[in-house]
Scaffold this motif. Structure first.
Motif, short mmCIF file in Angstrom:
data_model
loop_
_atom_site.label_atom_id
_atom_site.label_comp_id
_atom_site.label_asym_id
_atom_site.label_seq_id
_atom_site.Cartn_x
_atom_site.Cartn_y
_atom_site.Cartn_z
N HIS A 93 0.65 -1.30 -0.13
CA HIS A 93 -0.15 -0.06 0.13
C HIS A 93 0.88 1.35 -0.15
CE1 HIS A 93 0.82 0.70 4.36
NE2 HIS A 93 0.57 -0.67 4.37
N VAL A 94 2.31 1.25 0.32
CA VAL A 94 3.07 2.34 0.27
C VAL A 94 3.74 2.50 -1.02
CG1 VAL A 94 3.32 2.62 2.61
CG2 VAL A 94 4.99 1.10 1.46
N GLY A 95 3.24 1.73 -2.14
CA GLY A 95 4.11 1.81 -3.35
C GLY A 95 3.78 3.06 -4.20
N GLY A 96 3.18 3.96 -3.85
CA GLY A 96 3.03 5.07 -4.49
C GLY A 96 2.12 5.37 -5.57
N HIS A 97 1.80 6.46 -6.19
CA HIS A 97 0.76 6.80 -7.37
C HIS A 97 1.15 5.65 -8.60
CE1 HIS A 97 -1.27 9.32 -10.26
NE2 HIS A 97 -2.14 8.60 -9.59
N GLY A 98 2.18 5.47 -8.81
CA GLY A 98 2.61 4.67 -10.06
C GLY A 98 2.08 3.37 -9.88
N PHE A 99 2.31 2.87 -8.48
CA PHE A 99 1.85 1.58 -8.27
C PHE A 99 0.34 1.40 -8.26
CE2 PHE A 99 0.40 -1.68 -5.10
CZ PHE A 99 0.67 -2.71 -5.58
N PHE A 100 -0.29 2.38 -7.81
CA PHE A 100 -1.87 2.59 -7.77
C PHE A 100 -2.50 2.51 -9.35
CE2 PHE A 100 -5.75 5.46 -7.36
CZ PHE A 100 -6.56 4.59 -6.87
N LEU A 101 -1.82 3.13 -10.16
CA LEU A 101 -2.22 3.11 -11.43
C LEU A 101 -2.06 1.89 -12.13
CD1 LEU A 101 -0.71 6.91 -12.72
CD2 LEU A 101 -2.98 6.17 -12.22
N PHE A 102 -0.81 1.59 -11.94
CA PHE A 102 -0.59 -0.06 -12.42
C PHE A 102 -1.46 -1.18 -11.95
CE2 PHE A 102 1.49 -4.17 -12.01
CZ PHE A 102 1.69 -4.42 -13.25
N VAL A 103 -1.64 -1.02 -10.67
CA VAL A 103 -2.41 -2.17 -10.17
C VAL A 103 -4.06 -2.05 -10.35
CG1 VAL A 103 -2.85 -1.22 -7.81
CG2 VAL A 103 -2.98 -3.80 -8.27
N VAL A 104 -4.45 -0.85 -10.50
CA VAL A 104 -5.77 -0.54 -11.09
C VAL A 104 -5.93 -0.90 -12.47
CG1 VAL A 104 -7.90 0.98 -11.12
CG2 VAL A 104 -6.39 1.02 -9.09
N SER A 105 -5.04 -0.42 -13.32
CA SER A 105 -5.41 -0.66 -14.70
C SER A 105 -5.06 -1.92 -15.24
CB SER A 105 -3.90 0.17 -15.46
OG SER A 105 -4.03 1.36 -15.27
N VAL A 106 -4.29 -3.01 -14.52
CA VAL A 106 -4.06 -4.30 -14.88
C VAL A 106 -5.45 -4.94 -14.35
CG1 VAL A 106 -2.90 -6.53 -14.53
CG2 VAL A 106 -1.57 -4.59 -14.59
N TRP A 107 -5.81 -4.90 -13.25
CA TRP A 107 -6.98 -5.36 -12.60
C TRP A 107 -8.22 -5.14 -13.55
CZ3 TRP A 107 -11.32 -2.67 -11.07
CH2 TRP A 107 -12.26 -3.24 -10.56
N LEU A 149 -4.77 9.41 -18.30
CA LEU A 149 -5.12 10.76 -17.69
C LEU A 149 -3.79 11.00 -17.14
CD1 LEU A 149 -8.41 10.34 -15.66
CD2 LEU A 149 -8.00 11.81 -17.62
N PRO A 150 -3.51 12.35 -16.75
CA PRO A 150 -2.36 12.71 -16.22
C PRO A 150 -2.01 12.25 -14.81
CG PRO A 150 -3.62 14.61 -17.17
CD PRO A 150 -4.27 13.37 -17.09
N PRO A 151 -0.83 11.99 -14.39
CA PRO A 151 -0.57 11.30 -13.12
C PRO A 151 -0.75 12.08 -12.04
CG PRO A 151 1.64 11.89 -14.25
CD PRO A 151 0.42 12.18 -15.18
N ASN A 152 -1.85 12.18 -11.61
CA ASN A 152 -2.45 13.05 -10.23
C ASN A 152 -3.29 12.16 -9.27
OD1 ASN A 152 -3.95 14.74 -8.61
ND2 ASN A 152 -3.31 16.49 -10.06
N PRO A 153 -2.75 12.09 -8.28
CA PRO A 153 -3.39 11.20 -7.33
C PRO A 153 -4.74 11.49 -6.92
CG PRO A 153 -1.06 11.71 -6.53
CD PRO A 153 -1.36 12.74 -7.65
N VAL A 154 -5.18 12.69 -6.71
CA VAL A 154 -6.30 13.28 -6.50
C VAL A 154 -7.33 12.99 -7.69
CG1 VAL A 154 -7.85 15.22 -6.12
CG2 VAL A 154 -5.73 15.22 -5.23
N VAL A 155 -6.91 13.09 -8.77
CA VAL A 155 -7.81 12.78 -9.89
C VAL A 155 -8.04 11.27 -9.84
CG1 VAL A 155 -7.88 12.71 -12.51
CG2 VAL A 155 -7.04 14.70 -11.35
N SER A 156 -6.85 10.51 -9.76
CA SER A 156 -6.96 8.92 -9.88
C SER A 156 -7.94 8.40 -8.91
CB SER A 156 -5.73 8.33 -9.85
OG SER A 156 -4.69 8.72 -10.93
N VAL A 157 -7.69 8.84 -7.75
CA VAL A 157 -8.73 8.37 -6.77
C VAL A 157 -10.01 8.81 -6.73
CG1 VAL A 157 -9.01 8.61 -4.23
CG2 VAL A 157 -6.71 8.25 -4.86
#
Length: 198
Positions: A93-107, A149-157
């Motif tokens: 869970h501390v993997g950062g925004h890049g990890f968040f984008l990756f895991v959600v995209s693959v899933w 989308l641009p790599p913005n945590p607020v937008v992604s969440v």
């Protein structure tokens, strides 16, 4: 003469599956909506809990209410993929925004494709092909947007929260439609088997 509808390949209790999925989506949707913290770590944890719970629900409830073996396998695989993605997300869970984008995209790409394929297989049946296609397309679009989308945590969440709201609104409607229409569809029509599908 009335036209006989093709049989559905879901059991009479299948309507509970989309209802359960909606309830599971509603909780993190509300948390994201009313929480000011839209950090990447918050997004990963929220996604991980959602994916783990929804995957477990699919594994426990989906195969028991589907009447065609291929559909049972598709939703079982989808549930397993969701549980794995959720477990990985919570573990890192501390993997950062890049990890968040990756895991959600693959899933989203994998589970969205599985649900779209399930809908295409039974597209000649009134239910539940359209529901599966609509949900699968929504999940695939989420994966695509996370890539573009641009790599913005607020937008992604926020986008993930909007997807959860979509599930929480659409799936109960789909479940009620199945509950009300399935008895009428199955009346006097034999239960389908794999040879009836694509």
């Amino acid at each position: 003469m009335a036209k006989v509808q093709a049989p559905s390949n879901v059991g009479p209790g299948y309507w509970r599956v989309p209802f359960g999925r909606a309830l599971i989506a509603l909780i993190p949707a509300a948390i994201i909506t009313f929480n000011g913290d839209h950090s990447a770590e918050f997004g990963v944890i929220t996604f991980g809990a959602f994916a783990l719970a929804s995957g477990l629900w699919l594994i426990l409830s989906g195969p028991r209410t589907l009447t065609v073996a291929t559909d049972r396998s598709l939703f079982l695989i989808s549930g397993i993929v969701s549980m794995v993605a959720g477990g990985v997300a919570l573990a890192f869970h501390v993997g950062g925004h890049g990890f968040f984008l990756f895991v959600v995209s693959v899933w989203g790409a994998v589970t969205g494709f599985l649900e779209i394929y399930a809908g295409i297989r039974v597209r000649k049946r009134a239910l539940p092909a359209k529901d599966w296609l609509f949900t699968g397309i929504g999940t695939a679009i989420l994966a695509l947007l996370f890539l573009l989308l641009p790599p913005n945590p607020v937008v992604s969440v926020g986008l993930f929260g909007a997807y959860l709201v979509f599930l929480a609104v659409f799936l109960p409607i789909a479940g009620l439609s199945l509950k009300w229409d399935s008895p009428r569809q199955r009346r006097g029509v034999p239960v389908p088997n794999d040879s009836d599908s694509l």
